[in-house]
Design an enzyme around this catalytic site. Structure first.
Site, PDB file in Angstrom:
ATOM      1  N   GLU A   1       0.833  -1.206   0.000  1.00 36.55           N
ATOM      2  CA  GLU A   1       0.000   0.000   0.000  1.00 36.55           C
ATOM      3  C   GLU A   1       0.870   1.260   0.000  1.00 36.55           C
ATOM      4  O   GLU A   1       0.501   2.281  -0.591  1.00 36.55           O
ATOM      5  CB  GLU A   1      -0.946   0.002   1.206  1.00 36.55           C
TER       6      GLU A   1
ATOM      7  N   TRP B   1       1.707   1.579  -3.521  1.00 36.24           N
ATOM      8  CA  TRP B   1       0.608   2.119  -4.342  1.00 36.24           C
ATOM      9  C   TRP B   1       0.722   3.644  -4.438  1.00 36.24           C
ATOM     10  O   TRP B   1       0.492   4.234  -5.486  1.00 36.24           O
ATOM     11  CB  TRP B   1      -0.761   1.737  -3.764  1.00 36.24           C
TER      12      TRP B   1
ATOM     13  N   TRP C   1     -21.345  12.424 -18.358  1.00 34.22           N
ATOM     14  CA  TRP C   1     -21.587  12.627 -16.933  1.00 34.22           C
ATOM     15  C   TRP C   1     -22.810  13.517 -16.711  1.00 34.22           C
ATOM     16  O   TRP C   1     -23.098  14.400 -17.500  1.00 34.22           O
ATOM     17  CB  TRP C   1     -20.376  13.305 -16.273  1.00 34.22           C
TER      18      TRP C   1
ATOM     19  N   ASN D   1      -9.845   3.799   4.060  1.00 35.80           N
ATOM     20  CA  ASN D   1      -9.615   3.588   2.631  1.00 35.80           C
ATOM     21  C   ASN D   1     -10.713   2.775   1.946  1.00 35.80           C
ATOM     22  O   ASN D   1     -11.110   3.075   0.821  1.00 35.80           O
ATOM     23  CB  ASN D   1      -8.260   2.916   2.404  1.00 35.80           C
TER      24      ASN D   1
ATOM     25  N   TRP E   1     -15.724  12.497 -11.768  1.00 32.03           N
ATOM     26  CA  TRP E   1     -14.820  12.204 -10.657  1.00 32.03           C
ATOM     27  C   TRP E   1     -14.119  13.458 -10.123  1.00 32.03           C
ATOM     28  O   TRP E   1     -13.722  13.504  -8.957  1.00 32.03           O
ATOM     29  CB  TRP E   1     -13.782  11.161 -11.063  1.00 32.03           C
TER      30      TRP E   1
ATOM     31  N   TRP F   1      -8.925   8.468  -7.452  1.00 34.08           N
ATOM     32  CA  TRP F   1     -10.241   8.852  -7.957  1.00 34.08           C
ATOM     33  C   TRP F   1     -10.446   8.332  -9.378  1.00 34.08           C
ATOM     34  O   TRP F   1     -11.508   7.816  -9.718  1.00 34.08           O
ATOM     35  CB  TRP F   1     -10.426  10.372  -7.896  1.00 34.08           C
TER      36      TRP F   1
END
Length: 419
Positions: A272, A275, A303, A338, A356, A379
């Site tokens: 993580e 990441w 959207w 998370n 987003w 995102w």
């Protein structure tokens, strides 16, 4: 020494290099006003205020002074160099395009003046251009990137914190209290204080508390928002550089090697951390990651616009329990678990069908750990428009996710007491 998002004395490469010159060291923080830089969000400003004050205390304890200046970085540095007779400037690198452009300009200007200008890696395990695929490009999928880091990364020896600073005579500094970083009228941060201890000491305490026990159950507990110790809580400390990822890596590996941490769980925790590194690779090679779709095909996505729906999401009033609990947790303490971040992001983009960027903007303003790379990359991953977002049409069902990861309902009850 020009401090930025590296607000620590331990294992700070630029600070160490400045001290190694043997010359007195001027410590400086600039609240940059360059219009090309993205302004820091409100929750991040709250954290910055506390972190800088703690850093100031630490520097004063070893005989130095931390200067506070607000303005354009190049002009401010020229002013301080002229005032002090400094012959070199040291800093740790940043990786967003606007920051890189400013730094490149400053480095060139200083060198033209015959001054030293040295930059270092103080915030990543490996910099965005170091891990290459077989074809020589950058990694666009996380798993092979993670394997590459495991195979190739070796942390350098840890740099200790200085015990004494050779300082120059006191220099006039701005008053950080005048910067208005702490919110007033109203002060919406009243629940931040009991939750967080910004600064290097708080980061070290969190790391030790986590790797001394909870890390060994990380795989099982990391998706449980009802468990306070299921995750490390280090993200804001990492975001402000109060601790570096190399420090986390060394400490975790030491626990594994000593047999004091379950290896599979501890490596999942380190994945993580990586990441976050992967997000910096994406940002470095795609500078518009916070505003443009990583996958251009999503430019055709129809959207919706829905101000009422967006406001209900922001205020935790959607009627979906785990979504509302997460959004209220975010507002109350500047942080969200998370797993719940993924659920609320999926809800905004896949249920409400809102772009987003609305969510990315809201998180940027309300998260104490708002990070220029991780925020936008994550995102876009949830929205389907990002790297490694397969399948792009994946939807997090907010009902079954709540039943699975908050089985007892404790998390929802804490943040939505009406339920």
């Amino acid at each position: 020494m020009w401090f930025r998002r590296d607000l620590r004395l331990h294992d700070n490469p630029a600070l160490n290099a400045a001290i190694q010159t043997g010359a007195p060291v001027v410590c400086l923080y600039i609240l940059e006003t360059d219009s090309t830089l993205r302004p820091m969000g409100g929750a991040s400003q709250w954290w910055l205020d506390k972190s800088l004050k703690r850093l100031r205390e630490s520097i004063e304890d070893i005989g130095g002074q931390l200067l506070f200046k607000r303005g354009l970085a190049r002009e401010t540095l020229d002013e301080i160099v002229s005032q002090t007779g400094a012959n070199a400037v040291f800093w740790n690198r940043r990786y967003d395009q606007a920051g890189r452009d400013i730094d490149s300009d400053i480095k060139q200007s200083l060198k033209q003046q015959g001054l030293g200008a040295e930059s270092y890696n103080g915030s990543l395990l490996t910099e965005p251009w170091t891990q290459k695929t077989g074809s020589g490009g950058y990694y666009k999928v996380f798993t092979p990137y993670w394997k590459s880091v495991q195979a190739n990364y070796q942390p350098s020896a840890e740099l200790g914190a200085p015990t004494q600073l050779k300082s120059v005579p006191k220099i006039e500094t701005e008053n950080i209290e005048d910067w208005g970083l702490h919110p007033t009228k109203p002060d919406w941060s009243t629940e931040f204080g009991p939750k967080w201890l910004p600064g290097e000491e708080g980061a070290a305490q969190r790391l030790q508390a986590f790797i001394s026990g909870p890390v060994s159950e990380y795989k099982d507990h990391r998706n449980r928002p009802d468990l306070e110790k299921g995750t490390s809580g280090l993200s804001p400390h990492l975001a402000f550089g109060e601790i570096g990822p190399a420090q986390i890596w060394r400490a975790t590996q030491a626990k594994i090697e000593a047999g004091n941490a379950n290896q599979a769980n501890a490596m999942t925790f380190l994945s993580e951390v990586v990441w976050r590194e992967f997000s910096y690779v994406l940002l470095y090679h795609n500078p518009e990651l916070a505003t443009e779709n990583y996958k251009p095909a999503f430019n055709a996505m129809p959207w919706r616009e829905d101000e009422v729906g967006l406001k209900a999401w922001q205020q935790g009033q959607t009627g979906y329990p785990i979504v509302d609990a997460g959004m209220r947790q975010l507002w109350a303490i500047g942080w969200m678990h998370n797993r719940v971040r993924m659920i609320v992001a999926s809800f905004l983009t896949k249920h409400l069908l809102l772009h987003w960027s609305h969510g990315e903007d809201w998180f940027w303003d309300t998260l104490v750990d708002a990070d220029p790379a991780a925020n936008s990359a994550s995102w876009q991953w949830t929205a389907g428009s990002g790297a490694d977002a397969a399948p792009y049409f994946r939807v997090f069902n907010p009902i079954t996710q709540g039943e699975k990861f908050d089985e007892s309902g404790d998390y929802v009850r804490e943040w939505c007491p009406e339920l």
